[in-house]
Scaffold this motif. Structure first.
Motif, short mmCIF file in Angstrom:
data_model
loop_
_atom_site.label_atom_id
_atom_site.label_comp_id
_atom_site.label_asym_id
_atom_site.label_seq_id
_atom_site.Cartn_x
_atom_site.Cartn_y
_atom_site.Cartn_z
N PRO A 9 0.83 -1.21 0.00
CA PRO A 9 0.00 0.00 0.00
C PRO A 9 0.87 1.26 0.00
CG PRO A 9 0.02 -1.03 2.17
CD PRO A 9 0.72 -1.97 1.24
N PHE A 10 0.29 2.34 -0.45
CA PHE A 10 1.00 3.61 -0.47
C PHE A 10 1.26 4.07 0.97
CE2 PHE A 10 -0.30 3.55 -4.78
CZ PHE A 10 0.50 4.43 -5.48
N GLN A 11 2.51 4.36 1.27
CA GLN A 11 2.90 4.84 2.59
C GLN A 11 3.25 6.33 2.50
OE1 GLN A 11 2.81 2.93 5.35
NE2 GLN A 11 2.14 1.16 4.13
N THR A 12 3.07 7.04 3.59
CA THR A 12 3.42 8.46 3.62
C THR A 12 4.94 8.60 3.72
OG1 THR A 12 1.34 9.04 4.70
CG2 THR A 12 3.14 10.64 4.85
N ILE A 13 5.52 9.30 2.76
CA ILE A 13 6.96 9.56 2.72
C ILE A 13 7.17 11.06 2.80
CG2 ILE A 13 9.07 9.36 1.35
CD1 ILE A 13 7.77 6.90 -0.02
N VAL A 14 7.98 11.50 3.74
CA VAL A 14 8.24 12.93 3.93
C VAL A 14 9.69 13.24 3.59
CG1 VAL A 14 8.11 14.89 5.49
CG2 VAL A 14 6.54 12.97 5.79
N GLN A 15 9.88 14.20 2.72
CA GLN A 15 11.22 14.66 2.36
C GLN A 15 11.42 16.07 2.89
OE1 GLN A 15 12.27 14.16 -1.80
NE2 GLN A 15 13.67 15.91 -1.74
N GLU A 16 12.52 16.28 3.58
CA GLU A 16 12.79 17.62 4.10
C GLU A 16 13.36 18.50 3.01
OE1 GLU A 16 15.11 17.46 7.65
OE2 GLU A 16 13.52 16.45 8.80
N GLU A 17 12.83 19.70 2.94
CA GLU A 17 13.20 20.66 1.90
C GLU A 17 13.87 21.87 2.54
OE1 GLU A 17 10.85 23.55 -1.30
OE2 GLU A 17 9.78 21.97 -0.23
N ARG A 18 15.09 22.15 2.16
CA ARG A 18 15.79 23.33 2.69
C ARG A 18 15.42 24.53 1.82
NH1 ARG A 18 16.87 22.32 7.64
NH2 ARG A 18 18.20 24.18 7.62
N ALA A 19 14.30 25.12 2.15
CA ALA A 19 13.79 26.24 1.37
C ALA A 19 14.68 27.47 1.50
CB ALA A 19 12.37 26.57 1.82
N ARG A 20 14.65 28.33 0.51
CA ARG A 20 15.41 29.59 0.55
C ARG A 20 14.54 30.75 0.99
NH1 ARG A 20 19.22 29.42 -4.92
NH2 ARG A 20 20.33 27.49 -4.40
N THR A 21 13.26 30.66 0.74
CA THR A 21 12.31 31.67 1.20
C THR A 21 11.08 30.94 1.74
OG1 THR A 21 11.24 31.85 -0.97
CG2 THR A 21 13.08 33.35 -0.51
N VAL A 22 10.29 31.63 2.56
CA VAL A 22 9.12 30.97 3.13
C VAL A 22 7.84 31.79 2.94
CG1 VAL A 22 9.27 31.93 5.46
CG2 VAL A 22 8.37 29.62 5.14
N ILE A 23 7.97 33.09 2.71
CA ILE A 23 6.78 33.91 2.47
C ILE A 23 6.51 33.96 0.97
CG2 ILE A 23 5.73 36.19 2.68
CD1 ILE A 23 7.39 36.71 5.14
N THR A 24 5.32 33.50 0.59
CA THR A 24 4.89 33.52 -0.80
C THR A 24 3.99 34.73 -1.03
OG1 THR A 24 4.95 31.11 -0.92
CG2 THR A 24 3.67 32.25 -2.60
N ARG A 25 4.23 35.44 -2.11
CA ARG A 25 3.44 36.63 -2.43
C ARG A 25 2.42 36.32 -3.52
NH1 ARG A 25 5.05 41.12 0.97
NH2 ARG A 25 7.10 40.52 1.75
N ASN A 26 1.28 37.01 -3.48
CA ASN A 26 0.31 36.88 -4.56
C ASN A 26 -0.36 38.24 -4.78
OD1 ASN A 26 -2.80 36.94 -3.88
ND2 ASN A 26 -1.78 36.07 -2.08
N SER A 27 -0.84 38.43 -5.98
CA SER A 27 -1.51 39.69 -6.33
C SER A 27 -2.91 39.42 -6.86
CB SER A 27 -0.68 40.46 -7.37
OG SER A 27 -0.47 39.65 -8.52
N SER A 28 -3.49 38.28 -6.51
CA SER A 28 -4.82 37.94 -7.01
C SER A 28 -5.85 38.94 -6.50
CB SER A 28 -5.20 36.53 -6.55
OG SER A 28 -4.24 35.59 -6.99
N PRO A 29 -6.65 39.53 -7.37
CA PRO A 29 -7.59 40.58 -6.95
C PRO A 29 -8.77 40.06 -6.14
CG PRO A 29 -7.86 40.09 -9.28
CD PRO A 29 -6.64 39.34 -8.83
N ASP A 30 -9.02 38.74 -6.17
CA ASP A 30 -10.17 38.21 -5.43
C ASP A 30 -9.76 37.46 -4.16
OD1 ASP A 30 -8.98 36.10 -6.74
OD2 ASP A 30 -10.83 35.27 -7.56
#
Length: 372
Positions: A57-78
């Protein structure tokens, strides 16, 4: 007469790619199609040898990601926020309708079962956050958490990224708005209550249905509906502004529960509520239709017909201002029902705006200080 593949519940349509039930137990997706950016696709076929194979069966696999930024920006008007944090990619809750599923294709993975089982964690999220808050010229506005994947999904019990993130936000008096389907949010009640005293935090619990059986098949690893309502009460009792999001509203499947959910929200102390109509972008449409065939075959045509009636004849329409609510008589009826019931039970009498004026920028966090 030729049949329309979009309106016929043809279970054989995906038979070559459907994952056997034993391998996907406890998961919502029945497919694991290749990502749309992949040059090669795979499909399970019968090789004719008639040899029985029990694949794991499919098992949950977690990979650690060394991100460079953590705040994501968006300009969606809605959308009411312009920045967000997602401590995880993929979501073990496995909600079949999740609009974030297509994002897994950017990782070279499937929006199907891979989205529920191949997860990515950002263990340095709090460190990055402090660094980004300390950048010269940073202007504080509420940060949304849980807008893409759930920050309190099951793996958060072990990683505990949210308390670290909240401690940073609390330390520098930065406002935050959280959306989750998990009662695990109560674990961080002390931090959230402390922030709420300064009008820096609010939490929304997403409740799609009160039917526990439907919830188990549609949102297999999310908290049960009564657990989410208990979390609403606990948060509200602690003085934390709490709302309920009916997200998504699924026509001919969960829309009949709209009033019952709003009434339960008010009874458990919520002061605000909102709703979002079902969205089926890209691969989500195929995954949701396959789920309907398996779990709700008798409702397939009715559900899809109503969805298209609100989406200009398509499974999904991404127009700004319409993607969250839809158009047409049925969409207007849902919106009106929501407004009338919310008013009747005393929700949305006032909208709380979080305070951004108390923010104090960090004096460290990886930013080089001025020499003089």
């Amino acid at each position: 007469m030729a049949s329309d593949s979009n309106t016929q519940p043809e279970s054989a349509k995906h038979s070559g790619n459907t994952i056997p039930e034993g391998r996907r137990r406890g998961r919502a997706a029945g497919l694991n199609m290749s990502g749309r950016f992949e040059s090669l696709t795979t499909e399970s076929v019968d090789d004719g040898w008639n040899i029985h194979e029990d694949l794991p069966p499919f098992q949950t696999i977690v990979q650690e990601e060394r991100a460079r930024t953590v705040i994501t920006r968006n300009s969606s008007p809605d959308i009411s926020f312009d920045r967000s944090i997602n401590p995880y990619r993929g979501c073990e809750h496995g909600c079949i309708y999740c609009f974030a599923r297509p994002s897994h294709a950017f990782m070279g993975l499937s929006p199907g079962l891979d989205f529920e089982t191949r997860l990515f964690a950002k263990p340095n999220a709090a460190e990055l956050l402090e660094r980004e808050l300390s950048r010269p010229g940073y202007i504080p506005k509420p940060i949304a958490i849980g807008t893409n994947t759930d920050p309190y999904q099951p793996i958060e019990r072990g990683y505990k990224l949210m308390p670290e993130i909240l401690e940073v936000l609390d330390r520098y008096h930065h406002p935050v708005a959280i959306v989750t389907k998990s009662s695990l949010v109560q674990r961080d009640l002390d931090i959230l209550a402390r922030m709420a005293e300064r009008n820096l935090a609010k939490v929304a619990l997403s409740i799609t249905t009160l039917d526990r059986k439907l919830c188990r098949t549609m949102e297999p690893r999310a908290s049960a509906p009564h657990k989410r309502l208990s979390a609403v009460k606990a948060l509200s009792d602690a003085g934390i502004p709490t709302s309920v999001m009916i997200a998504p509203v699924i026509p001919a499947l969960t829309d009949s529960e709209l009033e019952a959910i709003l009434e339960a929200a008010a009874e458990h102390g919520a002061d605000e509520a909102g709703f979002i109509l079902l969205r089926l972008p890209l691969e989500v449409s195929q995954l949701f239709r396959d789920w309907l065939v398996r779990e709700q075959p008798g409702r397939y045509r009715h559900v899809m017909s109503l969805i298209r009636s609100m989406r200009d004849g398509k499974d999904y329409d991404a127009k700004w201002g319409e993607r969250m609510r839809g158009t047409g008589p049925y969409a207007e009826q849902i919106a009106r029902r929501f407004q009338l019931c919310a008013k009747r039970v005393g929700l949305n009498t006032r909208r709380r705006k979080l305070n951004s004026d108390l923010f104090v920028a960090p004096q460290k966090g990886g930013v080089q200080l001025d020499l003089f």
